[in-house]
Enzyme design. Structure first.
Site, PDB file in Angstrom:
ATOM      1  N   ARG A 238       0.867  -1.177   0.000  1.00 15.86           N
ATOM      2  CA  ARG A 238       0.000   0.000   0.000  1.00 15.86           C
ATOM      3  C   ARG A 238       0.903   1.225   0.000  1.00 15.86           C
ATOM      4  NH1 ARG A 238      -3.602  -2.661  -1.559  1.00 15.86           N
ATOM      5  NH2 ARG A 238      -5.591  -3.153  -0.583  1.00 15.86           N
ATOM      6  N   GLU A 267      -2.497   8.484  -3.866  1.00 22.38           N
ATOM      7  CA  GLU A 267      -2.983   7.575  -4.903  1.00 22.38           C
ATOM      8  C   GLU A 267      -4.398   7.983  -5.281  1.00 22.38           C
ATOM      9  OE1 GLU A 267      -1.913   3.420  -4.313  1.00 22.38           O
ATOM     10  OE2 GLU A 267      -3.831   2.848  -5.205  1.00 22.38           O
ATOM     11  N   HIS A 286      -1.721   0.735  -9.588  1.00 20.23           N
ATOM     12  CA  HIS A 286      -2.343  -0.229  -8.664  1.00 20.23           C
ATOM     13  C   HIS A 286      -3.029  -1.364  -9.439  1.00 20.23           C
ATOM     14  CE1 HIS A 286      -3.914  -0.624  -4.302  1.00 20.23           C
ATOM     15  NE2 HIS A 286      -3.786  -1.815  -4.863  1.00 20.23           N
TER      16      HIS A 286
HETATM   17  P1  NAP Z   1      -0.981 -11.920   4.169  1.00 23.35           P
HETATM   18  O1  NAP Z   1      -0.907 -13.326   3.667  1.00 23.35           O
HETATM   19  O2  NAP Z   1      -1.810 -11.624   5.378  1.00 23.35           O
HETATM   20  O3  NAP Z   1       0.528 -11.427   4.430  1.00 23.35           O
HETATM   21  C1  NAP Z   1       0.865 -10.254   5.067  1.00 23.35           C
HETATM   22  C2  NAP Z   1       2.081 -10.560   5.940  1.00 23.35           C
HETATM   23  O4  NAP Z   1       2.552  -9.338   6.509  1.00 23.35           O
HETATM   24  C3  NAP Z   1       1.740 -11.499   7.084  1.00 23.35           C
HETATM   25  O5  NAP Z   1       2.445 -12.694   6.891  1.00 23.35           O
HETATM   26  C4  NAP Z   1       2.211 -10.748   8.331  1.00 23.35           C
HETATM   27  O6  NAP Z   1       2.960 -11.703   9.048  1.00 23.35           O
HETATM   28  C5  NAP Z   1       3.096  -9.642   7.776  1.00 23.35           C
HETATM   29  N1  NAP Z   1       3.096  -8.440   8.609  1.00 23.35           N
HETATM   30  C6  NAP Z   1       2.053  -7.798   9.166  1.00 23.35           C
HETATM   31  N2  NAP Z   1       2.482  -6.724   9.857  1.00 23.35           N
HETATM   32  C7  NAP Z   1       3.826  -6.701   9.712  1.00 23.35           C
HETATM   33  C8  NAP Z   1       4.847  -5.836  10.199  1.00 23.35           C
HETATM   34  N3  NAP Z   1       4.554  -4.793  10.982  1.00 23.35           N
HETATM   35  N4  NAP Z   1       6.133  -6.111   9.850  1.00 23.35           N
HETATM   36  C9  NAP Z   1       6.441  -7.173   9.080  1.00 23.35           C
HETATM   37  N5  NAP Z   1       5.510  -8.038   8.609  1.00 23.35           N
HETATM   38  C10 NAP Z   1       4.233  -7.787   8.930  1.00 23.35           C
HETATM   39  O7  NAP Z   1      -1.492 -10.930   3.042  1.00 23.35           O
HETATM   40  P2  NAP Z   1      -1.227 -11.028   1.449  1.00 23.35           P
HETATM   41  O8  NAP Z   1      -2.347 -11.738   0.795  1.00 23.35           O
HETATM   42  O9  NAP Z   1       0.168 -11.481   1.234  1.00 23.35           O
HETATM   43  O10 NAP Z   1      -1.379  -9.464   1.069  1.00 23.35           O
HETATM   44  C11 NAP Z   1      -0.488  -8.501   1.605  1.00 23.35           C
HETATM   45  C12 NAP Z   1      -0.919  -7.100   1.247  1.00 23.35           C
HETATM   46  O11 NAP Z   1      -0.649  -6.863  -0.139  1.00 23.35           O
HETATM   47  C13 NAP Z   1      -2.425  -6.812   1.358  1.00 23.35           C
HETATM   48  O12 NAP Z   1      -2.800  -6.502   2.676  1.00 23.35           O
HETATM   49  C14 NAP Z   1      -2.621  -5.643   0.408  1.00 23.35           C
HETATM   50  O13 NAP Z   1      -2.485  -4.427   1.108  1.00 23.35           O
HETATM   51  C15 NAP Z   1      -1.478  -5.796  -0.577  1.00 23.35           C
HETATM   52  N6  NAP Z   1      -1.982  -6.150  -1.925  1.00 23.35           N
HETATM   53  C16 NAP Z   1      -1.753  -5.291  -2.950  1.00 23.35           C
HETATM   54  C17 NAP Z   1      -2.179  -5.626  -4.239  1.00 23.35           C
HETATM   55  C18 NAP Z   1      -1.941  -4.701  -5.396  1.00 23.35           C
HETATM   56  O14 NAP Z   1      -2.762  -4.666  -6.294  1.00 23.35           O
HETATM   57  N7  NAP Z   1      -0.839  -3.991  -5.451  1.00 23.35           N
HETATM   58  C19 NAP Z   1      -2.860  -6.824  -4.462  1.00 23.35           C
HETATM   59  C20 NAP Z   1      -3.068  -7.675  -3.405  1.00 23.35           C
HETATM   60  C21 NAP Z   1      -2.637  -7.320  -2.127  1.00 23.35           C
HETATM   61  P3  NAP Z   1       3.044 -11.691  10.620  1.00 23.35           P
HETATM   62  O15 NAP Z   1       1.638 -11.511  11.110  1.00 23.35           O
HETATM   63  O16 NAP Z   1       3.653 -12.965  11.003  1.00 23.35           O
HETATM   64  O17 NAP Z   1       3.936 -10.546  10.875  1.00 23.35           O
END
Ligand code: NAP
Length: 322
Positions: A238, A267, A286
């Site tokens: 994000r 954005e 995005h």
């Molecule tokens: P996910 O499986 O929940 O992975 C997010 C990871 O971030 C978790 O493993 C969490 O692990 C870690 N995390 C949370 N807070 C943290 C911190 N302070 N420091 C370090 N690690 C941290 O989610 P995902 O499906 O991979 O998606 C991740 C994000 O990508 C979404 O929330 C969204 O904002 C973004 N996204 C963007 C697009 C785009 O179009 N550009 C598309 C899809 C998603 P722990 O809880 O173990 O720390």
């Protein structure tokens, strides 16, 4: 007939299928988001909403819909625009689209890494401007991918999928996460390190955390300054995970060589924004999950989960189940 309001049209047959199932489906027809006042008026009386990341889904919106609102299905995995607590308090189920967009987003993150490092967009512009007059050993040099160290910040679904791609390019993977992930670590020969160590060692840093109060401007001036000289930053998480002013400064005065951004702050990014004046910044609007198949499957996921809630079944991808 129950009413469903959808804040943008969705690709594929999912919305027609919802209509055929007997729902009154109203879709905001324009390309840009409905203005707030219009949105508040249009949600009135809806039993279900399908929302996007640009919609502010808060208590005011839920109350504007009315007490018959039972489900909000977010067409995204990130939920930073949704007030989950307000939904919980009102007994509203919130669903989202985890998993289905993992590979498409990891693909784009890797494309941005390669494009920013090897100056693909800069090279294309150079050709377009008619400046390609000769081959030269010093033309448009950039850091190599193979053999480099990549730091993945947020080692969840997308972070791990990104790391798999990096392994295919013979890169060493470091990751920072609040909790270690031993299984993924073993499968990807990845090393769990603190964020400071990751920033000091990685040639490429890719951000994959959700946006939370903890990750808001995680990449601030201090952290950007700790990155390796000549490093490349990729952000598909994000925009607000990075301090934009500090990023510009790190690009102009070091240590950053380049940046690949699918998400920005602000954005959308205005065309005259200083970031776009930097030759080694690659920005996409995005489109992380914008694979043809992925976006249709996301539409199926939100409509199936929305129907499940409205028809008294358990949704498969609930973020809030009051
Ligand atoms: P996910 O499986 O929940 O992975 C997010 C990871 O971030 C978790 O493993 C969490 O692990 C870690 N995390 C949370 N807070 C943290 C911190 N302070 N420091 C370090 N690690 C941290 O989610 P995902 O499906 O991979 O998606 C991740 C994000 O990508 C979404 O929330 C969204 O904002 C973004 N996204 C963007 C697009 C785009 O179009 N550009 C598309 C899809 C998603 P722990 O809880 O173990 O720390």
């Amino acid at each position: 007939m129950e009413r469903v309001f959808v804040t943008r049209n969705l690709p594929g047959p999912a919305l027609d299928e919802l209509r055929q199932a007997g729902y009154q489906v109203e879709v905001w027809p324009e390309f840009t988001a409905p203005p707030r006042e219009v949105l508040l008026a249009r949600v009135r009386g809806a039993a279900g909403l399908i929302t996007m990341l640009e919609d502010r889904v808060d208590a005011e919106l839920m109350d504007a819909a009315g007490p018959q609102l039972r489900v909000i299905a977010q067409y995204a995995v990130g939920l930073d625009n949704v007030d989950l607590e307000a939904a919980r308090k009102r007994g509203i189920v919130v669903t989202h689209t985890p998993g289905v967009l993992t590979d498409a987003t990891a693909d784009l993150a890797f494309a941005l890494l390669a494009a920013a490092a090897r100056r693909v967009v800069e090279g294309h512009d150079y050709v377009r401007r008619g400046e390609w007059k000769t081959w030269h050993p010093e033309l448009l040099l950039g850091p190599e991918l193979h053999g480099a160290t990549v730091g993945v910040v947020g080692f969840g679904r997308i972070g791990q999928a990104f790391a798999r791609r990096a392994r295919g390019f013979e890169m060493k993977v470091l990751y920072a996460s609040r909790r270690p992930k031993p299984e993924a670590e073993a499968a990807l020969a990845a090393e769990h390190v603190g964020l400071d160590e990751l920033l000091a060692r990685a040639d490429f840093v890719s951000l994959h955390t959700p946006l939370t109060p903890e990750t808001h401007r995680l990449m601030n001036a201090e952290r950007l300054a700790r990155m390796k000289e000549g490093a490349v930053l990729v952000n598909t998480a994000r925009g607000k995970v990075v301090d934009t002013e500090a990023l510009l400064n790190a690009l102009e005065h070091g240590p950053l060589f380049a940046a690949g951004l699918d998400v920005t702050d602000p954005e959308p990014l205005p065309a005259d924004h200083p970031l776009l004046g930097h030759p080694r910044v690659v920005v996409t609007p995005h489109i992380g999950s914008a694979g043809l198949r992925t976006r249709r499957r996301m539409a199926e996921m939100v409509t199936h989960d929305l129907r499940a809630v409205l028809e008294g079944r358990a949704p498969k991808h609930a973020a809030v189940l009051p």
